[in-house]
Design a protein around this motif. Structure first.
Motif, mmCIF file in Angstrom:
data_model
loop_
_atom_site.group_PDB
_atom_site.id
_atom_site.type_symbol
_atom_site.label_atom_id
_atom_site.label_comp_id
_atom_site.label_asym_id
_atom_site.label_seq_id
_atom_site.Cartn_x
_atom_site.Cartn_y
_atom_site.Cartn_z
ATOM 1 N N MET A 120 0.841 -1.199 0.000
ATOM 2 C CA MET A 120 0.000 0.000 0.000
ATOM 3 C C MET A 120 0.877 1.252 0.000
ATOM 4 N N ASP A 121 0.325 2.322 -0.543
ATOM 5 C CA ASP A 121 1.045 3.586 -0.628
ATOM 6 C C ASP A 121 1.308 4.130 0.773
ATOM 7 N N GLY A 122 2.547 4.474 1.038
ATOM 8 C CA GLY A 122 2.917 5.067 2.316
ATOM 9 C C GLY A 122 3.338 4.075 3.375
ATOM 10 N N VAL A 123 3.281 2.800 3.081
ATOM 11 C CA VAL A 123 3.686 1.777 4.056
ATOM 12 C C VAL A 123 5.095 1.323 3.718
ATOM 13 N N HIS A 124 6.004 1.538 4.656
ATOM 14 C CA HIS A 124 7.391 1.120 4.468
ATOM 15 C C HIS A 124 7.538 -0.377 4.706
ATOM 16 N N ARG A 125 6.902 -0.870 5.787
ATOM 17 C CA ARG A 125 6.972 -2.283 6.141
ATOM 18 C C ARG A 125 5.730 -2.648 6.945
ATOM 19 N N ALA A 126 5.279 -3.876 6.798
ATOM 20 C CA ALA A 126 4.105 -4.349 7.536
ATOM 21 C C ALA A 126 4.437 -5.675 8.215
ATOM 22 N N GLN A 127 3.868 -5.859 9.404
ATOM 23 C CA GLN A 127 4.021 -7.113 10.136
ATOM 24 C C GLN A 127 2.627 -7.544 10.587
ATOM 25 N N ALA A 128 2.351 -8.822 10.482
ATOM 26 C CA ALA A 128 1.046 -9.354 10.901
ATOM 27 C C ALA A 128 1.263 -10.585 11.762
ATOM 28 N N ARG A 129 0.396 -10.745 12.738
ATOM 29 C CA ARG A 129 0.457 -11.904 13.623
ATOM 30 C C ARG A 129 -0.961 -12.329 13.949
ATOM 31 N N LEU A 130 -1.227 -13.634 13.818
ATOM 32 C CA LEU A 130 -2.538 -14.174 14.148
ATOM 33 C C LEU A 130 -2.534 -14.680 15.575
ATOM 34 N N LYS A 131 -3.663 -14.533 16.239
ATOM 35 C CA LYS A 131 -3.829 -15.065 17.589
ATOM 36 C C LYS A 131 -5.278 -15.486 17.735
ATOM 37 N N GLY A 132 -5.630 -16.043 18.852
ATOM 38 C CA GLY A 132 -6.996 -16.489 19.087
ATOM 39 C C GLY A 132 -7.148 -17.974 18.825
ATOM 40 N N ARG A 133 -8.374 -18.382 18.467
ATOM 41 C CA ARG A 133 -8.686 -19.783 18.193
ATOM 42 C C ARG A 133 -8.669 -20.035 16.690
ATOM 43 N N SER A 134 -8.525 -21.282 16.292
ATOM 44 C CA SER A 134 -8.444 -21.607 14.866
ATOM 45 C C SER A 134 -9.756 -21.352 14.132
ATOM 46 N N ASP A 135 -10.893 -21.401 14.832
ATOM 47 C CA ASP A 135 -12.168 -21.138 14.175
ATOM 48 C C ASP A 135 -12.604 -19.678 14.319
ATOM 49 N N ALA A 136 -11.902 -18.906 15.140
ATOM 50 C CA ALA A 136 -12.208 -17.475 15.305
ATOM 51 C C ALA A 136 -10.909 -16.707 15.512
ATOM 52 N N PRO A 137 -10.098 -16.594 14.447
ATOM 53 C CA PRO A 137 -8.805 -15.927 14.603
ATOM 54 C C PRO A 137 -8.943 -14.409 14.719
ATOM 55 N N GLU A 138 -7.937 -13.818 15.304
ATOM 56 C CA GLU A 138 -7.797 -12.370 15.383
ATOM 57 C C GLU A 138 -6.405 -12.050 14.861
ATOM 58 N N THR A 139 -6.218 -10.826 14.415
ATOM 59 C CA THR A 139 -4.908 -10.459 13.892
ATOM 60 C C THR A 139 -4.425 -9.169 14.522
ATOM 61 N N ARG A 140 -3.124 -9.077 14.625
ATOM 62 C CA ARG A 140 -2.472 -7.857 15.087
ATOM 63 C C ARG A 140 -1.544 -7.415 13.970
ATOM 64 N N VAL A 141 -1.794 -6.233 13.418
ATOM 65 C CA VAL A 141 -1.021 -5.719 12.294
ATOM 66 C C VAL A 141 -0.230 -4.505 12.763
ATOM 67 N N ARG A 142 1.032 -4.487 12.417
ATOM 68 C CA ARG A 142 1.880 -3.344 12.748
ATOM 69 C C ARG A 142 2.381 -2.753 11.438
ATOM 70 N N LEU A 143 2.085 -1.481 11.227
ATOM 71 C CA LEU A 143 2.487 -0.798 10.007
ATOM 72 C C LEU A 143 3.540 0.246 10.330
ATOM 73 N N HIS A 144 4.622 0.234 9.570
ATOM 74 C CA HIS A 144 5.663 1.249 9.682
ATOM 75 C C HIS A 144 5.441 2.210 8.516
ATOM 76 N N LEU A 145 5.006 3.417 8.842
ATOM 77 C CA LEU A 145 4.594 4.372 7.813
ATOM 78 C C LEU A 145 5.721 5.307 7.419
ATOM 79 N N GLU A 146 5.739 5.633 6.132
ATOM 80 C CA GLU A 146 6.686 6.606 5.615
ATOM 81 C C GLU A 146 6.204 8.009 5.986
ATOM 82 N N PRO A 147 7.075 9.006 5.910
ATOM 83 C CA PRO A 147 6.718 10.350 6.373
ATOM 84 C C PRO A 147 5.503 10.973 5.667
#
Length: 192
Positions: A120-147
């Motif tokens: 995506m425009d303006g994103v230098h790097r992205a990290q994603a991590r799944l957590k929760g249960r296998s039938d109801a996952p949740e995600t945590r996304v960390r975006l490192h944005l450019e200036p």
């Protein structure tokens, strides 16, 4: 659940150590202990010679001591590994419509989220991590944005594109996400 057990256990151990240490200190400073207390006064020792050598002649004593200490060590190691274990979801259950379902590797879904969010425009790097249960996952996304990136627009694009594609491709009803954005460090630009 484990976080609550961890905090309660640490709190109880801390409280026990505080009460015992404080009472020994108080008796050592001259406070008169109650009659049922294990120490009689300031010059009393923690364990007398008779108490220390009371069970030495018994054949069951040392095996019992060693078994109890081994149990304490094993429980402590279990607790330590449970606390340090990563909370990463390894598999996501995909509804295929045939009643059986399929399993999707969690790292594969994380990789797709990272790649799509990273493009995506303006994103230098992205990290994603799944957590929760296998039938109801949740995600945590960390975006490192450019200036030059606008956080609101980036969040809307992430929600409309990457998260929607991941939810639809895995056949999930919902994919709750926690998004954290940080700015990439950059040198100051000169204005002339």
């Amino acid at each position: 659940m484990l976080r609550t057990v961890n905090r309660v256990l640490i709190g109880l151990v801390g409280l026990l150590l505080l009460v015992l240490g404080g009472s020994v200190l108080a008796v050592g400073l001259g406070v008169k202990p109650p009659s049922w207390w294990i120490h009689d006064g300031k010059n009393d020792v923690l364990l007398s010679d008779a108490e220390r050598t009371r069970w030495d002649g018994e054949s069951w004593w040392w095996p019992t001591v060693i078994a109890a200490l081994a149990l304490v060590v094993l429980l402590t190691l279990w607790w330590l590994t449970a606390v340090l274990r990563r909370r990463r979801l390894t598999e996501v259950r995909v509804n295929t419509g045939d009643g059986e379902g399929a399993l999707l590797r969690g790292r594969a879904l994380e990789g797709v989220l990272e790649n799509e969010a990273g493009q995506m425009d303006g994103v230098h790097r992205a990290q994603a991590r799944l957590k929760g249960r296998s039938d109801a996952p949740e995600t945590r996304v960390r975006l490192h944005l450019e200036p030059h990136a606008d956080p609101g627009t980036t969040l809307n694009n992430l929600t409309a594109e990457a998260l929607t594609h991941a939810r639809a491709s895995a056949g999930l009803d919902s994919l709750p996400a926690e998004v954290r954005m940080t700015a990439v460090k950059h040198k100051a630009e000169r204005v002339s």
